[in-house]
Design a protein around this motif. Structure first.
Motif, PDB file in Angstrom:
ATOM      1  N   ALA A 103     -14.726  26.429  70.889  1.00 44.57           N
ATOM      2  CA  ALA A 103     -16.417  26.383  71.662  1.00 44.57           C
ATOM      3  C   ALA A 103     -16.532  24.728  71.743  1.00 44.57           C
ATOM      4  O   ALA A 103     -15.936  23.907  70.460  1.00 44.57           O
ATOM      5  CB  ALA A 103     -17.193  27.084  70.367  1.00 44.57           C
ATOM      6  N   ALA A 104     -17.280  24.282  72.445  1.00 47.91           N
ATOM      7  CA  ALA A 104     -17.391  22.604  72.760  1.00 47.91           C
ATOM      8  C   ALA A 104     -18.869  22.787  72.621  1.00 47.91           C
ATOM      9  O   ALA A 104     -19.946  23.107  72.893  1.00 47.91           O
ATOM     10  CB  ALA A 104     -17.691  22.326  74.097  1.00 47.91           C
ATOM     11  N   VAL A 105     -19.058  22.095  71.413  1.00 48.12           N
ATOM     12  CA  VAL A 105     -20.176  21.377  70.692  1.00 48.12           C
ATOM     13  C   VAL A 105     -20.772  20.076  70.408  1.00 48.12           C
ATOM     14  O   VAL A 105     -20.373  19.913  70.412  1.00 48.12           O
ATOM     15  CB  VAL A 105     -20.075  22.428  69.047  1.00 48.12           C
ATOM     16  N   PRO A 106     -21.812  20.397  69.664  1.00 44.88           N
ATOM     17  CA  PRO A 106     -22.026  18.499  68.928  1.00 44.88           C
ATOM     18  C   PRO A 106     -21.408  18.335  67.985  1.00 44.88           C
ATOM     19  O   PRO A 106     -20.664  19.323  67.415  1.00 44.88           O
ATOM     20  CB  PRO A 106     -23.893  19.592  68.045  1.00 44.88           C
ATOM     21  N   ALA A 107     -21.023  16.811  68.040  1.00 40.61           N
ATOM     22  CA  ALA A 107     -19.993  16.384  67.458  1.00 40.61           C
ATOM     23  C   ALA A 107     -20.634  16.460  65.537  1.00 40.61           C
ATOM     24  O   ALA A 107     -19.911  17.344  64.576  1.00 40.61           O
ATOM     25  CB  ALA A 107     -20.293  15.410  67.391  1.00 40.61           C
ATOM     26  N   ASN A 108     -21.963  17.076  65.012  1.00 45.49           N
ATOM     27  CA  ASN A 108     -21.927  17.147  63.872  1.00 45.49           C
ATOM     28  C   ASN A 108     -22.113  17.862  62.908  1.00 45.49           C
ATOM     29  O   ASN A 108     -21.536  18.703  62.322  1.00 45.49           O
ATOM     30  CB  ASN A 108     -23.519  15.920  62.787  1.00 45.49           C
ATOM     31  N   LEU A 109     -22.156  19.467  64.509  1.00 41.98           N
ATOM     32  CA  LEU A 109     -22.536  20.836  63.935  1.00 41.98           C
ATOM     33  C   LEU A 109     -21.017  20.980  63.512  1.00 41.98           C
ATOM     34  O   LEU A 109     -20.911  21.882  63.096  1.00 41.98           O
ATOM     35  CB  LEU A 109     -22.794  21.644  64.980  1.00 41.98           C
ATOM     36  N   ALA A 110     -19.571  20.004  64.515  1.00 37.97           N
ATOM     37  CA  ALA A 110     -18.605  20.738  63.730  1.00 37.97           C
ATOM     38  C   ALA A 110     -17.810  20.495  62.358  1.00 37.97           C
ATOM     39  O   ALA A 110     -18.171  21.312  61.794  1.00 37.97           O
ATOM     40  CB  ALA A 110     -17.706  19.948  64.937  1.00 37.97           C
ATOM     41  N   ALA A 111     -18.678  19.755  61.609  1.00 40.82           N
ATOM     42  CA  ALA A 111     -18.565  18.610  60.286  1.00 40.82           C
ATOM     43  C   ALA A 111     -19.247  19.953  59.449  1.00 40.82           C
ATOM     44  O   ALA A 111     -19.057  20.283  58.752  1.00 40.82           O
ATOM     45  CB  ALA A 111     -18.881  17.496  59.942  1.00 40.82           C
ATOM     46  N   VAL A 112     -20.423  20.291  59.835  1.00 38.63           N
ATOM     47  CA  VAL A 112     -20.867  21.400  59.489  1.00 38.63           C
ATOM     48  C   VAL A 112     -20.254  22.459  59.462  1.00 38.63           C
ATOM     49  O   VAL A 112     -20.097  23.188  58.047  1.00 38.63           O
ATOM     50  CB  VAL A 112     -22.615  21.963  60.378  1.00 38.63           C
ATOM     51  N   GLY A 246     -20.528  14.968  71.526  1.00 41.37           N
ATOM     52  CA  GLY A 246     -19.208  16.514  71.712  1.00 41.37           C
ATOM     53  C   GLY A 246     -18.274  16.629  71.410  1.00 41.37           C
ATOM     54  O   GLY A 246     -17.169  15.591  71.315  1.00 41.37           O
ATOM     55  N   VAL A 247     -17.537  17.947  70.797  1.00 36.01           N
ATOM     56  CA  VAL A 247     -16.020  18.146  70.576  1.00 36.01           C
ATOM     57  C   VAL A 247     -16.304  19.520  70.791  1.00 36.01           C
ATOM     58  O   VAL A 247     -16.244  19.967  70.960  1.00 36.01           O
ATOM     59  CB  VAL A 247     -15.892  17.236  69.038  1.00 36.01           C
ATOM     60  N   VAL A 248     -14.532  19.487  70.807  1.00 33.01           N
ATOM     61  CA  VAL A 248     -14.278  20.651  70.782  1.00 33.01           C
ATOM     62  C   VAL A 248     -13.688  21.620  69.459  1.00 33.01           C
ATOM     63  O   VAL A 248     -12.785  20.301  69.280  1.00 33.01           O
ATOM     64  CB  VAL A 248     -12.644  20.603  72.192  1.00 33.01           C
ATOM     65  N   VAL A 249     -13.732  22.233  68.999  1.00 35.63           N
ATOM     66  CA  VAL A 249     -13.388  22.984  68.212  1.00 35.63           C
ATOM     67  C   VAL A 249     -13.047  24.640  68.360  1.00 35.63           C
ATOM     68  O   VAL A 249     -13.141  24.978  69.279  1.00 35.63           O
ATOM     69  CB  VAL A 249     -14.843  23.306  67.133  1.00 35.63           C
ATOM     70  N   ALA A 250     -12.144  24.655  67.329  1.00 31.77           N
ATOM     71  CA  ALA A 250     -11.272  25.973  67.462  1.00 31.77           C
ATOM     72  C   ALA A 250     -11.099  26.199  65.543  1.00 31.77           C
ATOM     73  O   ALA A 250     -10.993  26.079  65.248  1.00 31.77           O
ATOM     74  CB  ALA A 250     -10.134  25.527  68.004  1.00 31.77           C
ATOM     75  N   ARG A 251     -11.334  27.824  65.757  1.00 27.66           N
ATOM     76  CA  ARG A 251     -10.829  28.706  64.681  1.00 27.66           C
ATOM     77  C   ARG A 251      -9.938  27.987  64.174  1.00 27.66           C
ATOM     78  O   ARG A 251      -8.676  28.983  65.048  1.00 27.66           O
ATOM     79  CB  ARG A 251     -11.423  29.960  65.090  1.00 27.66           C
ATOM     80  N   THR A 252      -9.644  28.089  62.437  1.00 33.42           N
ATOM     81  CA  THR A 252      -8.831  27.731  61.866  1.00 33.42           C
ATOM     82  C   THR A 252      -7.546  28.730  62.530  1.00 33.42           C
ATOM     83  O   THR A 252      -6.490  28.588  62.146  1.00 33.42           O
ATOM     84  CB  THR A 252      -8.770  27.264  60.577  1.00 33.42           C
ATOM     85  N   GLU A 253      -8.020  29.799  61.699  1.00 30.31           N
ATOM     86  CA  GLU A 253      -6.925  31.523  62.042  1.00 30.31           C
ATOM     87  C   GLU A 253      -5.969  31.312  63.520  1.00 30.31           C
ATOM     88  O   GLU A 253      -5.485  31.898  63.885  1.00 30.31           O
ATOM     89  CB  GLU A 253      -8.084  32.453  62.135  1.00 30.31           C
TER      90      GLU A 253
END
Length: 347
Positions: A103-112, A246-253
């Motif tokens: 998902a592409a999400v706000p940068a601080n949301l990635a940390a949350v 924004g950043v792009v994150v992925a589920r660790t699994e």
């Protein structure tokens, strides 16, 4: 002990089935007289489903070429399913519950998300730098110092816009609580209305909303680019951070189960970002195709949306510095604590 051996045997057999999924393994070839003439080849991983979410706005704009190629069938290494949503509230539950892989999400949301899921997500790349601008319906602001004593209309209190504005003001010797008046609005449209209501009014707006507002009111001008102002502050730092949207994150699994799919996604995404930045008109047409904003707005807004692609150590340096700035202002903005090194994915 017999039970343990049984479990281990079961795992080994399962692994064999997974690695041999598809056609039966071919018999081993006879050793070559000259090994250099028969280089080893790693078979391509089987295609997998990759569910991708992006927020409607700059964080989705960099993906449009990728999405279009996947829809056209020119990208076939995996089965990509893209969805563009209007609100962060739609992203979080799907990512946490497995309804989305990337998902592409706000940068601080990635940390949350990282903190709230105890490491359940990792950040793959930065996809959007700062999109915040100081605009006015006059011609009184040409530096941050010119904001002293002024009223600034803004939306995003308690979120990244507030922390970014406070940081830029404070680092320029302006106390956000005493030296300026910040009137927080619930929506960007209210800030635009305030600009239209009085001469020399000042507001903080994000792209592409700045361009949308300018198409309706030609008297609105961009006075300051907060990304550039952030960079000025960081210019002497050993490891300069950046204002990041924004950043792009992925589920660790998902990363653990499908590392090849993650690597392929990043390659396609990087190519898409490069296309968008180099082909504004064609990219704007795709932005409209995917109902992000009209092409007429996108063609003007894209050069100011700071769409980028940064991964690895460069991503970590910039993002960790940015999150540190937010943490100093309000630890809750990053989930209560700064993410550990494992938060930053590196391939």
């Amino acid at each position: 002990m017999k039970k343990l051996l049984s479990v281990l045997l079961s795992l080994v057999m399962t692994g064999a089935l997974l690695t041999g999924c598809g056609s039966p393994a071919a018999p081993a070839a006879a050793p070559a007289e000259n090994p250099a003439e028969t280089p080893l080849e790693t078979p391509a991983a089987d295609p997998v489903d990759v569910k991708v979410l992006a927020l409607k706005g700059p964080t989705a704009m960099g993906m449009v070429k990728f999405m279009n190629d996947a829809d056209a069938g020119t990208i076939t290494d995996n089965r990509y399913q893209f969805s563009i949503v209007a609100a962060v509230d739609e992203v979080t539950p799907k990512l946490v519950q497995g309804g989305a892989d990337i998902a592409a999400v706000p940068a601080n949301l990635a940390a949350v998300l990282y903190n709230n899921t105890k490491g359940g997500v990792k950040v793959l790349a930065i996809n959007t730098l700062g999109v915040l601008y100081i605009v006015e319906s006059g011609n009184t602001v040409s530096s941050v110092e010119d904001l002293r004593g002024k009223t600034i209309y803004a939306s995003g209190k308690g979120a990244t816009p507030e922390y970014a504005l406070n940081y830029v003001l404070a680092e320029n010797g302006i106390d956000p609580a005493k030296d300026v008046t910040i009137e927080w609005k619930s929506e960007h449209a209210e800030c635009v209305a305030a600009l239209a209501a009085s001469e020399n009014a000042i507001a903080m707006l994000p792209q592409p909303f700045v361009t949308t507002a300018q198409t309706k009111n030609q008297g609105i001008r961009v006075a300051l680019d907060l990304t550039k102002e952030w960079d000025k502050i960081q210019s002497g730092a050993a490891n300069p951070s950046a204002l990041i949207t924004g950043v792009v994150v992925a589920r660790t699994e998902f990363i653990k189960e499908h590392p090849e799919a993650v690597a392929a996604f990043l390659d396609h995404y990087k190519n898409s970002v490069n296309f968008v930045n180099a082909n504004t008109e064609d990219a704007a047409a795709l932005v409209e195709k995917y109902d992000i904003v009209p092409a007429a707005v996108a063609v003007k807004a894209l050069p100011a949306c700071n769409i980028t692609f940064a991964e690895g150590s460069g991503m970590k340096d910039k993002l960790s510095g940015y999150l540190s700035v937010l943490f100093e202002q309000n630890p809750k903005s990053v989930g209560g604590t700064l993410p550990a090194d494992e938060f930053y994915y590196s391939r």
